[in-house]
Design a protein around this motif. Structure first.
Motif, PDB file in Angstrom:
ATOM      1  N   GLY A   1      -4.276  -1.258  -7.774  1.00 46.97           N
ATOM      2  CA  GLY A   1      -4.217   0.004  -8.499  1.00 46.97           C
ATOM      3  C   GLY A   1      -5.302   0.985  -8.137  1.00 46.97           C
ATOM      4  N   ARG A   2      -6.240   0.565  -7.323  1.00 45.66           N
ATOM      5  CA  ARG A   2      -7.331   1.448  -6.936  1.00 45.66           C
ATOM      6  C   ARG A   2      -6.916   2.344  -5.776  1.00 45.66           C
ATOM      7  N   THR A   3      -7.450   3.528  -5.769  1.00 43.27           N
ATOM      8  CA  THR A   3      -7.153   4.466  -4.691  1.00 43.27           C
ATOM      9  C   THR A   3      -8.379   4.651  -3.805  1.00 43.27           C
ATOM     10  N   HIS A   4      -8.132   4.902  -2.549  1.00 40.47           N
ATOM     11  CA  HIS A   4      -9.196   5.272  -1.637  1.00 40.47           C
ATOM     12  C   HIS A   4      -8.599   5.994  -0.442  1.00 40.47           C
ATOM     13  N   ARG A   5      -9.469   6.536   0.375  1.00 39.26           N
ATOM     14  CA  ARG A   5      -9.029   7.374   1.478  1.00 39.26           C
ATOM     15  C   ARG A   5      -9.151   6.644   2.802  1.00 39.26           C
ATOM     16  N   LEU A   6      -8.131   6.805   3.622  1.00 42.31           N
ATOM     17  CA  LEU A   6      -8.183   6.362   5.010  1.00 42.31           C
ATOM     18  C   LEU A   6      -8.295   7.615   5.880  1.00 42.31           C
ATOM     19  N   ARG A   7      -9.287   7.646   6.716  1.00 35.63           N
ATOM     20  CA  ARG A   7      -9.396   8.764   7.654  1.00 35.63           C
ATOM     21  C   ARG A   7      -8.500   8.478   8.860  1.00 35.63           C
ATOM     22  N   GLY A   8      -7.817   9.510   9.327  1.00 37.81           N
ATOM     23  CA  GLY A   8      -6.966   9.347  10.498  1.00 37.81           C
ATOM     24  C   GLY A   8      -6.926  10.616  11.318  1.00 37.81           C
ATOM     25  N   ARG A   9      -7.160  10.494  12.608  1.00 31.02           N
ATOM     26  CA  ARG A   9      -7.118  11.679  13.475  1.00 31.02           C
ATOM     27  C   ARG A   9      -5.698  12.244  13.560  1.00 31.02           C
TER      28      ARG A   9
ATOM     29  N   THR B   1       0.849  -1.191   0.000  1.00 30.46           N
ATOM     30  CA  THR B   1       0.000   0.000   0.000  1.00 30.46           C
ATOM     31  C   THR B   1       0.882   1.237   0.000  1.00 30.46           C
ATOM     32  N   GLU B   2       0.675   2.105  -0.987  1.00 27.59           N
ATOM     33  CA  GLU B   2       1.479   3.329  -1.054  1.00 27.59           C
ATOM     34  C   GLU B   2       0.623   4.540  -0.727  1.00 27.59           C
ATOM     35  N   ALA B   3       1.233   5.477  -0.054  1.00 28.18           N
ATOM     36  CA  ALA B   3       0.555   6.717   0.307  1.00 28.18           C
ATOM     37  C   ALA B   3       0.730   7.724  -0.828  1.00 28.18           C
ATOM     38  N   LEU B   4      -0.368   8.297  -1.273  1.00 22.63           N
ATOM     39  CA  LEU B   4      -0.334   9.227  -2.401  1.00 22.63           C
ATOM     40  C   LEU B   4      -0.390  10.685  -1.975  1.00 22.63           C
ATOM     41  N   ARG B   5      -1.329  11.015  -1.093  1.00 20.08           N
ATOM     42  CA  ARG B   5      -1.437  12.411  -0.651  1.00 20.08           C
ATOM     43  C   ARG B   5      -2.217  12.470   0.665  1.00 20.08           C
ATOM     44  N   LEU B   6      -1.945  13.523   1.401  1.00 21.37           N
ATOM     45  CA  LEU B   6      -2.631  13.757   2.666  1.00 21.37           C
ATOM     46  C   LEU B   6      -3.914  14.533   2.420  1.00 21.37           C
ATOM     47  N   THR B   7      -4.888  14.321   3.264  1.00 25.93           N
ATOM     48  CA  THR B   7      -6.128  15.097   3.200  1.00 25.93           C
ATOM     49  C   THR B   7      -6.228  15.984   4.437  1.00 25.93           C
ATOM     50  N   THR B   8      -6.960  17.073   4.296  1.00 22.13           N
ATOM     51  CA  THR B   8      -7.044  18.039   5.392  1.00 22.13           C
ATOM     52  C   THR B   8      -8.476  18.523   5.577  1.00 22.13           C
TER      53      THR B   8
END
Length: 481
Positions: free
Chosen positions: A191-199, A168-175
Motif C-alpha cells: 500500500g505504500r507509494t514511491h517514485r521510480l525515476r526513468g529516463r 505493482t500499480e502505476a499511479l501517476r507520471l512525473t515530469t
C-alpha cells in the motif's frame, strides 16, 4: 532479476520503465535490452505488472494470438484498405503502413526468442491475406499468447539489468520542469507509494476493459453486464490512458466501441469463443433470430454479433445448428469452448437441454427452414444460398436445420478490448493534440487507440509486438543522442 513487489532495497533509478507485462510491454523491454546490450555502463530496466507472477501477461497470456499474416510473414495485403473502409476514413493510415513495414522483422524477433509461428487448420473461410474469402489458415504462435509471455518473459528474467516488479500499480507520471516525463509513482502490495525515476517510460498496460466505471463512462449503460473474455484483462484498468491524459496527451480510436465476442456461457474458461457460427442460426432470449449470420465471413462478423448480444439482446442468445454443420471437417476447431455443444435427436430434446421453450424453438427453426432458398450449400466460400421473406435475412449458408443430430450452445457476449486510447506518432511517442511529442513518454498495444467501427481480427497482438519494439528502439536511440 525479478521481485515479487516493490521494495525499499530495490534500485530506484532506471533508464527505461515499462508498465505492463503483455505483448507490448514484453516486446518493448526485450527490444530495449537488446539495443543497449553493448553499452559500457549497463542500463537498468524496470517492468511493472499489476498482477502476481503466476497471473502475469494480461490479455496476451490467454489469447490464441492469431496473426493476420501470410507464410512470408507479411501483413494481410487487404488490411489497410479494410481499416480505411470500415473506419470511414478515420483510421491513421500512416500507422497502418508502419505496422505493415515492421511486421516481418517483428515476427523474426519473437521467433528468435523461441516463439514458434504455425499455421493451424481452420474449417471456415475468412478474408485474411488478400481480402477475398480464403481457407488459408491464420497464423498463430504454438501455445498462443502464453508462449509469447513465457519466452519473452524468460529473456527478461535472465537479464541481470532487469527488475520485474509484480503486484505493482502505476499511479501517476512525473515530469521535469520542461514537461519531459522522468518517472512514475507506484504503489506496491503493502500500500505504500514511491517514485521510480526513468529516463523513458513506455505505457503498455492495455485499455480500460477491466474498469467498469470507465466502461460505463465511455461505452454506455449496462457495461457492468459484460463479462471479461479472460481473467488477465481485469488488470486493464485504463491506467495508461488516465496518466497520459493528465499530461495533456491526445486520444485516438472510438471510445464508445468495444471488441466483444460471442462466448459459451456454460463455462468460465477463457476465450471460449464461437467462431464457427455462420452455418447455423442465432436466437435471442425470445427465441427470435436477430442477426444475419451469413452476411460475411466469420472474421468480419463475430465482433458485431458479440456487440449486438450485449447491446440489444440482454446478453442472452442461443446458437442452433444441425448435422450438416457437424459434418464440416474440423468444425470443432472453430468452437473454442471446453464444453461440447449440447446435442439431441430432436429440437424438443435440444430445447430441454438448453433450458428454453420447445415450441418456441421448433417454431423459429421451422420459419427459418421455410425461408431457405435454392442453391447448393458450400461452407468453403460465400455461397449465395440465402433466405427470402424473413427478417433479418441470412445472406449465405442458409440451409434448413432439418437433419439430426441438432446442436446448440447458450451464448453471451464478453468484452475483449476497448477501441479508444492514447494517440502516438510513428515512433510510438505519446503526442498532444497539436502532434507535439511528450518527451520521454511512449505507448504501445491496446493502450493506444486505432480502431473505429470495426476491428479486423488477428491484429491486436501483432500491433502490440510491433509498436512495443518501435517505441523501445526510439527510446534507446534518444538516450544516446
Amino acid at each position: 532479476m525479478s521481485s515479487s513487489s516493490s521494495s525499499s532495497s530495490s534500485p530506484e533509478e532506471y533508464d527505461l520503465v515499462v508498465i505492463g507485462f503483455g505483448a507490448a510491454g514484453l516486446s518493448a523491454a526485450v527490444t530495449y535490452a537488446e539495443a543497449t546490450a553493448d553499452r559500457e555502463t549497463p542500463v537498468r530496466i524496470a517492468v511493472l505488472e499489476r498482477s502476481a507472477k503466476e497471473d502475469r501477461g494480461g490479455a496476451t497470456r490467454w489469447t490464441g494470438a492469431f496473426l493476420r499474416v501470410n507464410e512470408d510473414r507479411q501483413l494481410d495485403t487487404d488490411y489497410a484498405d479494410h481499416l480505411t473502409r470500415e473506419s470511414k476514413g478515420l483510421v491513421d493510415t500512416a500507422y497502418v503502413a508502419r505496422l505493415a513495414q515492421e511486421t516481418p522483422q517483428t515476427l523474426a524477433f519473437v521467433e528468435r526468442h523461441g516463439v514458434e509461428i504455425s499455421y493451424d487448420e481452420f474449417p471456415l473461410p475468412h478474408t485474411f491475406d488478400g481480402g477475398v474469402p480464403s481457407m488459408t489458415p491464420p497464423a498463430s504462435p504454438l501455445g498462443g499468447g502464453a508462449s509469447i509471455v513465457s519466452h519473452l518473459g524468460a529473456a527478461l528474467e535472465n537479464d541481470p539489468r532487469v527488475d520485474i516488479r509484480y503486484e505493482t500499480e502505476a499511479l501517476r507520471l512525473t515530469t521535469t520542469d520542461e514537461g519531459a516525463v522522468d518517472g512514475v509513482v507506484v504503489r506496491g502490495r503493502d500500500g505504500r507509494t514511491h517514485r521510480l525515476r526513468g529516463r523513458s517510460v513506455v505505457l503498455a498496460c492495455g485499455g480500460f476493459q477491466g474498469n467498469v466505471e470507465a466502461l460505463t463512462r465511455y461505452v454506455g449503460e449496462r457495461a457492468c453486464d459484460l463479462p471479461l473474455i479472460a481473467p488477465g484483462i481485469a488488470n486493464n484498468r485504463g491506467d495508461a490512458l488516465r496518466m497520459a491524459m493528465e499530461l495533456g496527451a491526445d486520444t485516438a480510436g472510438q471510445f464508445d466501441m468495444i471488441h466483444a465476442e460471442p462466448v459459451d456461457r456454460r463455462t468460465k474458461a477463457a476465450d471460449a469463443v464461437l467462431y464457427g457460427f455462420a452455418c447455423g442460426i442465432f436466437l435471442n432470449g425470445k427465441l427470435e433470430r436477430f442477426f444475419d449470420e451469413g452476411r460475411d465471413t466469420w472474421d468480419n462478423t463475430f465482433e458485431h454479433v458479440g456487440y449486438e448480444i450485449w447491446k440489444n439482446q440482454d446478453q442472452e442468445a442461443y446458437w442452433i445448428a444441425d448435422a450438416k454443420t457437424l459434418a464440416i471437417p474440423g468444425i470443432m476447431n472453430s468452437l473454442l469452448s471446453d464444453v461440447p455443444p449440447e446435442q439431441a435427436d430432436t429440437l424438443g430434446e435440444l430445447a430441454a437441454k438448453l433450458g428454453v421453450d420447445p415450441e418456441g424453438l421448433e417454431k423459429s427453426v421451422a420459419e427459418f427452414n421455410a425461408a431457405c432458398g435454392p442453391g447448393e450449400f458450400d461452407h468453403t466460400r460465400l455461397d449465395g444460398k440465402s433466405t427470402t421473406g424473413v427478417t433479418p435475412p441470412k445472406s449465405n449458408w442458409a440451409t434448413p436445420l432439418d437433419t439430426a443430430p441438432f446442436i446448440g450452445v447458450p451464448v453471451t457476449s464478453a468484452v475483449c478490448f476497448t477501441y479508444g486510447g492514447i494517440r502516438t506518432d510513428l515512433d510510438g511517442r505519446v503526442v498532444t493534440p497539436s502532434g507535439a511529442p511528450i518527451n520521454g513518454l511512449y505507448a504501445a498495444g491496446e493502450a493506444t487507440g486505432l480502431y473505429y467501427h470495426s476491428y479486423p481480427p488477428a491484429t491486436s497482438v501483432l500491433r502490440s509486438l510491433v509498436f512495443g519494439r518501435i517505441a523501445a528502439t526510439h527510446a534507446a536511440a534518444r538516450q544516446t543522442a
